[in-house]
Each structure stands twice: as structure tokens, then as C-alpha cells.
Write an enzyme that holds these catalytic residues in place. Structure first.
Site, PDB file in Angstrom:
ATOM      1  N   VAL A 275      51.895  -1.320  25.527  1.00 48.66           N
ATOM      2  CA  VAL A 275      52.681  -0.276  24.871  1.00 48.66           C
ATOM      3  C   VAL A 275      53.310  -0.774  23.572  1.00 48.66           C
ATOM      4  CG1 VAL A 275      53.189   0.819  27.085  1.00 48.66           C
ATOM      5  CG2 VAL A 275      54.810  -0.863  26.155  1.00 48.66           C
ATOM      6  N   ASP A 276      52.882  -1.946  23.089  1.00 55.74           N
ATOM      7  CA  ASP A 276      53.548  -2.602  21.963  1.00 55.74           C
ATOM      8  C   ASP A 276      53.088  -2.125  20.592  1.00 55.74           C
ATOM      9  OD1 ASP A 276      51.013  -3.824  21.715  1.00 55.74           O
ATOM     10  OD2 ASP A 276      51.673  -5.585  22.846  1.00 55.74           O
TER      11      ASP A 276
ATOM     12  N   HIS B 296      49.007   3.777  28.953  1.00 58.58           N
ATOM     13  CA  HIS B 296      50.367   3.744  29.493  1.00 58.58           C
ATOM     14  C   HIS B 296      51.413   4.173  28.463  1.00 58.58           C
ATOM     15  CE1 HIS B 296      49.336   0.787  33.011  1.00 58.58           C
ATOM     16  NE2 HIS B 296      48.810   1.982  33.157  1.00 58.58           N
TER      17      HIS B 296
ATOM     18  N   CYS C 189      61.817  13.788  25.883  1.00 56.83           N
ATOM     19  CA  CYS C 189      62.975  14.341  26.583  1.00 56.83           C
ATOM     20  C   CYS C 189      62.485  15.426  27.532  1.00 56.83           C
ATOM     21  CB  CYS C 189      63.982  14.901  25.581  1.00 56.83           C
ATOM     22  SG  CYS C 189      65.448  15.646  26.343  1.00 56.83           S
TER      23      CYS C 189
END
Length: 266
Positions: free
Chosen positions: A107-108, A125, A133
Site C-alpha cells: 500500500v506504499d 489491498h 469515509c
């Protein structure tokens, strides 16, 4: 190794798959070991909170300050860390093929930072640079550094639509609130790419740093290697290098070492 390099030379299509071990060679933690995780985050050790507990949506509901302390530290760490040279070597090699795609659980955002086209990337992922939100299906991107004072976030990231505390657009443990809009768009591109592959042309799957702890990447690569009649999987992993013999070959190396060995780069 020579046979593997012959496959690299002759393949028409390339799939690069990557897990946490790919990021580790850039100096990023993998969080695989509880004690190692607690050395990185002593505040969580004092509370007896491990990686699986802090990476759940409920932490953003009940302890948002603690949740964001962990994720803001990760976000800032990922943002200031440069991708290692293996990324650029892979990109140059991938561009020499008829087509290529990247599948990663990381996720970087390092594949994007290294120059890989967004339309050729499936981050299954999610990506820590995007927020979500409950009030909306819209995602928005974080910009700049998140200010921290020790292990506390100075100002928690808020939803621009309703003002409540936001969360990263990352698939967590026990996550029923993950906004998969971006992930689904990437998945559709990936499936379209797979569907368009010529079954008579060689597909090579290069896997780096995908371990057994969370085997998403390993399983997806093996499934594609089994389904495509003319595919080979090359698994590079310093510890979990085992691979079904009929699917391909394995190298017991780290990601960067494996990339350099495969692409004959000193």
C-alpha cells in the site's frame, strides 16, 4: 538460472507481482514479527496491541487518535522513502515486452512513485495515500506530510464532506467498510488485460517478496500460472521460496538481489 533468463528473453507478456518483501529492500518494515513490530512502535507494546489489532476499522471508530498515530507514521515513512533501484530496472524490462501488468498487496505507492503507469497497476489491498469515509463513496488523496508530535497526530485527517475522522483506503483485517471503488477499477483493468492475452504466447510471472503469512499475492500468481496454458512463474523469496514444480522456478533471494540477478545488473 540460464533457463530462467531464456524465459525472460523470450516471453511476450509480463506480470510483476509483489508483496511486503519488495518494500523491505527499500528499508520499509514488513510487520511480520510481533516483537519487531513492537520495537518499531513501543507505544503499542505498552498497550499490548499487535499489528492485527491496530489494523482494523474498529480502531478508527473507538480509538481514532491511536489508529491515526500508527497510520500517519506509516504514511510519512512511505512518503519519505524512495523506491529501491529494482523498481526502475523492472520498469525498463517491462517496457520491452508486448504488454505488462503489476499486481501488488503493498500500500506504499512505490510502484507509482517509481514511474509505473497507473493503468498497468492493481493494488489489491488499497493505497495509503487515499482516504475514505462512511458518508460517501468518494475517495480523496492525502497531500504532504501528516504533522506528528511524538506518537500523536497533531490534527486527525477529516472527511471534507461531513467533517468526521477519515480512514485510509486500505483493506484491513475484518474490514466490511473498505471502499473498493478504486480497487475494483484496477481489478477490471487487470482482468481485461488477462483476457486479452494470446494463449499461444509466453506469459512470465515474476513474483517478489510474497510470503505465506498473507498469501494473497502467491495464490493469485499460482492461479494465473495454472490457468494460462503457456505461463511460467518465477518466485523470488529469501524464506518462502517453495513452489509447485509444474508452475515454474524459485530463487531463494531477496527482491532486489533477485531482480539484479535476473536482469544481469551489477
Amino acid at each position: 538460472m540460464q533457463h530462467i533468463k531464456d524465459l525472460l528473453h523470450s516471453c511476450s507478456h509480463l506480470l510483476i507481482t509483489a508483496g511486503a518483501g519488495m518494500s523491505a529492500d527499500s528499508g520499509l518494515p514488513t510487520y511480520r514479527d510481533k516483537e519487531g513490530f513492537w520495537r518499531q512502535y513501543p507505544a503499542l507494546k505498552e498497550l499490548n496491541i499487535d499489528f492485527e489489532e491496530i489494523t482494523t476499522p474498529s480502531t478508527f471508530l473507538f480509538t481514532p487518535s491511536l489508529a491515526w498515530a500508527f497510520y500517519a507514521h506509516r504514511y510519512n515513512l512511505y512518503a519519505r522513502t524512495l523506491p529501491h533501484e529494482g523498481y526502475s530496472l523492472l520498469l525498463e524490462f517491462a517496457k520491452s515486452k508486448k504488454s505488462f501488468f503489476v499486481l501488488t498487496s503493498n500500500v506504499d505507492s512505490h510502484f507509482l512513485k517509481a514511474g509505473f503507469p497507473s493503468q498497468n497497476l492493481y493494488e489489491c489491498h488499497g493505497n495509503i495515500e487515499f482516504l475514505q469515509c462512511r458518508c460517501t463513496h468518494k475517495l480523496w488523496r492525502l497531500k504532504g506530510k501528516i504533522a506528528m508530535n511524538g506518537f500523536e497526530v497533531v490534527e486527525l485527517p477529516k472527511c471534507p464532506f461531513c467533517g468526521s475522522v477519515a480512514r485510509p483506503n486500505i483493506l484491513m483485517f475484518n474490514d466490511w467498510d473498505f471502499n473498493d471503488e478504486r480497487e475494483c477499477t484496477q481489478a477490471e483493468r487487470f482482468h481485461s488485460w488477462k483476457k486479452a492475452l494470446n494463449q499461444d504466447e509466453l506469459l512470465l510471472i515474476l513474483e517478489f517478496g510474497a510470503g505465506l503469512a498473507i498469501p494473497t499475492i502467491r495464490n493469485m500468481g499460482e492461479k494465473l500460472a495454472s490457468a494460462h496454458p503457456n505461463a511460467k512463474l518465477i518466485r523470488t523469496n529469501p524464506q518462502d521460496a517453495q513452489i509447485p514444480k509444474n508452475l515454474g522456478y524459485s530463487l531463494r533471494m531477496g527482491a532486489l538481489e533477485g531482480i539484479k540477478s535476473l536482469l544481469d545488473h551489477p
